[in-house]
Write an enzyme that holds these catalytic residues in place. Structure first.
Site, PDB file in Angstrom:
ATOM      1  N   GLU A  76       0.963   3.954   1.734  1.00  0.00           N
ATOM      2  CA  GLU A  76       1.480   4.431   3.020  1.00  0.00           C
ATOM      3  C   GLU A  76       2.697   3.628   3.477  1.00  0.00           C
ATOM      4  O   GLU A  76       3.690   4.182   3.953  1.00  0.00           O
ATOM      5  CB  GLU A  76       0.405   4.340   4.125  1.00  0.00           C
ATOM      6  CG  GLU A  76      -0.867   5.102   3.833  1.00  0.00           C
ATOM      7  CD  GLU A  76      -1.941   4.228   3.179  1.00  0.00           C
ATOM      8  OE1 GLU A  76      -1.615   3.529   2.199  1.00  0.00           O
ATOM      9  OE2 GLU A  76      -3.085   4.268   3.632  1.00  0.00           O
ATOM     10  N   CYS A  97      -6.114   1.810   5.666  1.00  0.00           N
ATOM     11  CA  CYS A  97      -6.680   0.544   6.153  1.00  0.00           C
ATOM     12  C   CYS A  97      -6.056   0.254   7.522  1.00  0.00           C
ATOM     13  O   CYS A  97      -5.117   0.937   7.937  1.00  0.00           O
ATOM     14  CB  CYS A  97      -6.386  -0.589   5.161  1.00  0.00           C
ATOM     15  SG  CYS A  97      -4.703  -1.238   5.249  1.00  0.00           S
ATOM     16  N   HIS A 157       0.845  -1.194   0.000  1.00  0.00           N
ATOM     17  CA  HIS A 157       0.000   0.000   0.000  1.00  0.00           C
ATOM     18  C   HIS A 157       0.885   1.251   0.000  1.00  0.00           C
ATOM     19  O   HIS A 157       2.015   1.223   0.498  1.00  0.00           O
ATOM     20  CB  HIS A 157      -0.916   0.007   1.228  1.00  0.00           C
ATOM     21  CG  HIS A 157      -2.027  -1.001   1.155  1.00  0.00           C
ATOM     22  ND1 HIS A 157      -3.081  -1.046   2.052  1.00  0.00           N
ATOM     23  CD2 HIS A 157      -2.265  -2.006   0.265  1.00  0.00           C
ATOM     24  CE1 HIS A 157      -3.905  -2.024   1.719  1.00  0.00           C
ATOM     25  NE2 HIS A 157      -3.430  -2.631   0.653  1.00  0.00           N
ATOM     26  N   CYS A 164      -2.188  -0.131   7.472  1.00  0.00           N
ATOM     27  CA  CYS A 164      -1.451   1.124   7.293  1.00  0.00           C
ATOM     28  C   CYS A 164      -1.607   2.044   8.500  1.00  0.00           C
ATOM     29  O   CYS A 164      -0.655   2.732   8.890  1.00  0.00           O
ATOM     30  CB  CYS A 164      -1.916   1.819   6.018  1.00  0.00           C
ATOM     31  SG  CYS A 164      -1.449   0.883   4.541  1.00  0.00           S
TER      32      CYS A 164
END
Lengths: 142, 142
Positions: A48, A76, A46, A79
Site C-alpha cells: 500500500e 496494517c 508494504h 498502511c
C-alpha cells in the site's frame, strides 16, 4: 482485485509476504506494487505504501481523493493511516487479518475521532484467493 | 533531541511541518530526517519513516533492535506502527499531539495485543522547544 493478486504473486516469487496493491484513477490503474521489505531492507515497504507513493508521484499530488485502492490483505495500522493521510476515496481489501490488521482489528485506525479521513471500505473482496495465497506462503515457511 | 530539532528547522525552511527525527546506534547518529511531504508529493514522507528507511539501509537490516529514535513530535499512527515493525528499542518524543498523535492519543498503537513490538517510550523530551517550533509554523500559516 485480480491485478492486486497478480502483484501479490510477484512478492511470493521474491520470498516476500504475498500482498499486492493497485490504485485506480479514472478507470485506469496508475500504480501497482507488492511487498518489498526484505531485499531493500525497508520495514515500511508494504504494498500500500509503495502504491500510494507511486500514485502521488504520477499525479503530482499528496491527496488521492479521486482514487480507489485495492489490496489483497486488510491493511496494517501503518498502511491504514497512510491511506487516511492520502485521502483515498475507497479501500477494497481481500483477506481479513485478525493478527495484524488495523482496519477491522487491533487499533481500528479509521474508528477514531482523530482520524481525519475515512475512506469507504469494502472488506472480503476475492477473499478466498487472497487468503489462500498467504496460507500457501506461510505453510511453506514452516 | 537537539539534533532532531535541527532537522525540524530544516523542514521549516522548505515549508514542511517542522518535525525532525534522528536514530542513534551504538552512541552514533546513523540516520536523520525531517518531514518531506509536499515537494516530493509523498504523504508518507514523515521524518520517522524516512529516518527508519535510512537506518535500515545503513545497517542492512529490517530490524533496529539496538537503535533509539528521537523525534520532535509524538508519532502519528502510521509512524508509530512503523516504529513497531522496525522493532526500535526506545522512542523519545518532544511535543505531545492530541489531534494527530498515535502513541498517547487516538488509536494508541502500542496498547493493543496485536502490536507485536512496543519500544520503551519517553514523551515530553525538550517539549517546550519542540512545541514552540510547531506553534510558530502554524501561526505563520494563518
Amino acid at each position: 482485485m485480480k491485478m492486486a493478486l497478480i502483484e501479490a504473486h510477484k512478492a511470493m516469487e521474491t520470498d516476500e509476504v504475498p500482498v499486492g496493491a493497485v490504485i485506480v484513477h479514472e478507470g485506469k490503474i496508475i500504480a501497482s506494487a507488492h511487498n518489498q521489505v526484505k531485499s531493500p531492507h525497508n520495514p515500511t515497504g508494504h504494498a500500500e505504501i509503495l502504491a500510494i507513493k507511486e500514485a502521488c508521484q504520477k499525479l503530482k499530488t499528496t491527496h488521492l481523493m479521486d482514487c480507489d485502492l485495492y489490496v489483497t490483505l486488510e491493511p496494517c495500522p501503518m498502511c491504514a493511516h497512510a491511506i487516511s493521510l492520502a485521502k483515498i476515496r475507497t479501500l477494497s481489501f481481500g483477506a481479513y487479518d485478525p493478527k495484524g490488521g488495523g482496519v477491522d482489528h487491533g487499533p481500528k485506525i479509521f474508528d477514531h475521532s482523530t482520524c481525519h479521513h475515512r475512506p469507504e471500505i469494502f472488506g472480503g473482496i476475492e477473499e478466498k484467493a487472497c487468503a489462500a495465497l498467504l496460507q500457501d506462503f506461510f505453510q511453506k515457511k514452516r
